[in-house]
Design a protein around this motif. Structure first.
Motif, mmCIF file in Angstrom:
data_model
loop_
_atom_site.group_PDB
_atom_site.id
_atom_site.type_symbol
_atom_site.label_atom_id
_atom_site.label_comp_id
_atom_site.label_asym_id
_atom_site.label_seq_id
_atom_site.Cartn_x
_atom_site.Cartn_y
_atom_site.Cartn_z
ATOM 1 N N VAL A 12 -7.829 -67.524 24.189
ATOM 2 C CA VAL A 12 -7.311 -66.314 24.827
ATOM 3 C C VAL A 12 -7.874 -66.183 26.244
ATOM 4 O O VAL A 12 -7.157 -65.828 27.189
ATOM 5 C CB VAL A 12 -7.643 -65.061 23.994
ATOM 6 N N ALA A 13 -9.164 -66.480 26.406
ATOM 7 C CA ALA A 13 -9.784 -66.391 27.731
ATOM 8 C C ALA A 13 -9.118 -67.350 28.710
ATOM 9 O O ALA A 13 -8.927 -67.018 29.882
ATOM 10 C CB ALA A 13 -11.281 -66.686 27.626
ATOM 11 N N PHE A 18 -2.541 -63.136 24.742
ATOM 12 C CA PHE A 18 -2.655 -63.373 23.304
ATOM 13 C C PHE A 18 -1.456 -64.164 22.781
ATOM 14 O O PHE A 18 -1.604 -65.007 21.893
ATOM 15 C CB PHE A 18 -2.790 -62.042 22.562
ATOM 16 N N THR A 19 -0.268 -63.884 23.308
ATOM 17 C CA THR A 19 0.926 -64.588 22.828
ATOM 18 C C THR A 19 0.847 -66.071 23.145
ATOM 19 O O THR A 19 1.089 -66.925 22.279
ATOM 20 C CB THR A 19 2.193 -63.983 23.453
ATOM 21 N N LEU A 47 -14.785 -57.794 24.238
ATOM 22 C CA LEU A 47 -14.742 -59.052 24.964
ATOM 23 C C LEU A 47 -13.593 -59.111 25.968
ATOM 24 O O LEU A 47 -13.651 -59.876 26.932
ATOM 25 C CB LEU A 47 -14.626 -60.221 23.984
ATOM 26 N N PHE A 48 -12.550 -58.325 25.738
ATOM 27 C CA PHE A 48 -11.401 -58.294 26.629
ATOM 28 C C PHE A 48 -10.987 -56.866 26.926
ATOM 29 O O PHE A 48 -11.094 -55.984 26.069
ATOM 30 C CB PHE A 48 -10.191 -59.015 26.000
ATOM 31 N N GLU A 49 -10.524 -56.655 28.145
ATOM 32 C CA GLU A 49 -9.805 -55.438 28.494
ATOM 33 C C GLU A 49 -8.326 -55.757 28.344
ATOM 34 O O GLU A 49 -7.807 -56.645 29.014
ATOM 35 C CB GLU A 49 -10.116 -55.000 29.930
ATOM 36 N N ARG A 50 -7.652 -55.039 27.455
ATOM 37 C CA ARG A 50 -6.254 -55.333 27.162
ATOM 38 C C ARG A 50 -5.366 -54.225 27.717
ATOM 39 O O ARG A 50 -5.605 -53.048 27.482
ATOM 40 C CB ARG A 50 -6.032 -55.431 25.658
ATOM 41 N N GLN A 53 0.011 -55.351 30.684
ATOM 42 C CA GLN A 53 0.296 -56.327 31.725
ATOM 43 C C GLN A 53 -0.612 -57.555 31.693
ATOM 44 O O GLN A 53 -0.201 -58.634 32.094
ATOM 45 C CB GLN A 53 0.167 -55.657 33.114
ATOM 46 N N ARG A 54 -1.851 -57.392 31.221
ATOM 47 C CA ARG A 54 -2.774 -58.509 31.342
ATOM 48 C C ARG A 54 -3.923 -58.383 30.350
ATOM 49 O O ARG A 54 -4.148 -57.328 29.755
ATOM 50 C CB ARG A 54 -3.331 -58.597 32.755
ATOM 51 N N VAL A 55 -4.644 -59.502 30.198
ATOM 52 C CA VAL A 55 -5.858 -59.561 29.384
ATOM 53 C C VAL A 55 -6.961 -60.097 30.287
ATOM 54 O O VAL A 55 -6.826 -61.181 30.862
ATOM 55 C CB VAL A 55 -5.663 -60.482 28.163
ATOM 56 N N VAL A 56 -8.056 -59.343 30.424
ATOM 57 C CA VAL A 56 -9.133 -59.706 31.339
ATOM 58 C C VAL A 56 -10.453 -59.691 30.582
ATOM 59 O O VAL A 56 -10.706 -58.796 29.767
ATOM 60 C CB VAL A 56 -9.199 -58.725 32.534
ATOM 61 N N LEU A 57 -11.292 -60.673 30.839
ATOM 62 C CA LEU A 57 -12.620 -60.708 30.225
ATOM 63 C C LEU A 57 -13.462 -59.531 30.700
ATOM 64 O O LEU A 57 -13.481 -59.200 31.886
ATOM 65 C CB LEU A 57 -13.348 -62.002 30.587
#
Length: 292
Positions: A12-13, A18-19, A47-50, A53-57
């Motif tokens: 995921v990182a 996630f998709t 561990l992630f900001e969801r 629009q986006r996934v950020v560590l």
């Protein structure tokens, strides 16, 4: 904490999604989300900001990422040791490449590798930031091996095997006022519009450093990611170039002229010094010389 959870987290990182991570892992997205949530519960941190629009560590995720990769590498090394005794490598080999890979017949190389090791999946990736991006991805653990061009002394984080070296030459349209010169200085070319690779590519870095060392400025009028197509832009009068000799065929519309400053383009295969190469990496490196 399960190893599978760390694998899902790292995927995921790397994908920032996630998709896409689920598609790469060949599992349902809900399974990836559940694994990451379980890991967050184990660690007591997000561990992630969801967002939509986006996934950020998060800071915690960024701190975990190199440790997670090291744990996965250690587990892979243990698998390798068993597989080398029992025969038959498995896993995934992540390979970074230039957009055009000269001097190595990469499809044939990987075809031979697949014939020898059919259970190893191959993932090829070209970095939009050129060799500098590939080097960073190797050091970060996102790639296992890369074919790249790094001028000068390699960083301590990488181990390089040089496969080829080529002189960098000036390439001009045949009608250019300088086209009949036997040699050219950098100063002769400083006022010309250039066709060149984007920053981060090995040939661009070598030329930029040479102009800076000579106290000269230049203008890159056209940036082209595929070095094999630079000649086409020169032919159309969009500029001149300083590029490796191999990338310019002999043709009437172009003039290839040596330059007085010795600039060289180096092509190499690289691995990270911070991680023990997996059995799959070692097997691939063992085949490289056959397909040069």
């Amino acid at each position: 904490m399960e190893l599978r959870h760390l694998v899902y987290f790292v995927t995921v990182a790397e994908e920032r999604n996630f998709t896409r991570a689920a598609q790469r892992l060949r599992v349902v997205q809900s399974g990836v989300s559940a694994a990451v949530r379980a890991l967050e519960r184990d660690l007591g941190a997000r561990l992630f900001e969801r967002t939509s629009q986006r996934v950020v560590l998060t800071d915690a995720g960024a701190a975990l990422l190199p440790e997670a990769r090291a744990t996965i590498d250690a587990a892979q090394a243990a698998r390798d040791a068993v597989q080398e005794v029992g025969g038959g490598l498995r896993g995934t080999l992540r390979i970074g490449t230039l957009i055009s890979v000269p001097f190595v017949d990469l499809p044939r190389l990987l075809g031979r590798f697949r014939a020898d090791h059919p259970a190893v999946d191959l993932r090829l990736r070209a970095a939009p930031t050129g060799s500098a991006g590939l080097a960073a991805s190797l050091a970060d653990g996102e790639l296992d091996v890369a074919f790249l061009s790094l001028p000068g002394r390699p960083p301590a984080t990488l181990s390089l095997r040089t496969l080829a070296e080529e002189p960098i030459v000036a390439v001009l349209p045949v009608a250019h006022p300088l086209a009949q010169r036997a040699t050219l200085d950098l100063a002769d070319l400083a006022d010309e519009p250039f066709v060149d690779s984007p920053p981060g590519y090995g040939n661009r870095t070598e030329v930029d450093r040479a102009f800076a060392a000579a106290g000269l400025a230049r203008r890159v009028a056209v940036e082209v990611a595929d070095i094999a197509t630079v000649k086409e832009y020169i032919r159309e009068g969009l500029g001149i170039a300083l590029i490796p000799r191999f990338s310019v065929p002999d043709e009437p519309a172009l003039r290839v002229i040596p330059i007085t400053t010795a600039l060289r383009w180096t092509f190499a295969v690289a691995t990270a010094t911070t991680r023990r190469p997996t059995a799959a990496v070692r097997a691939l490196l063992g085949l490289v010389e056959e397909y040069r």
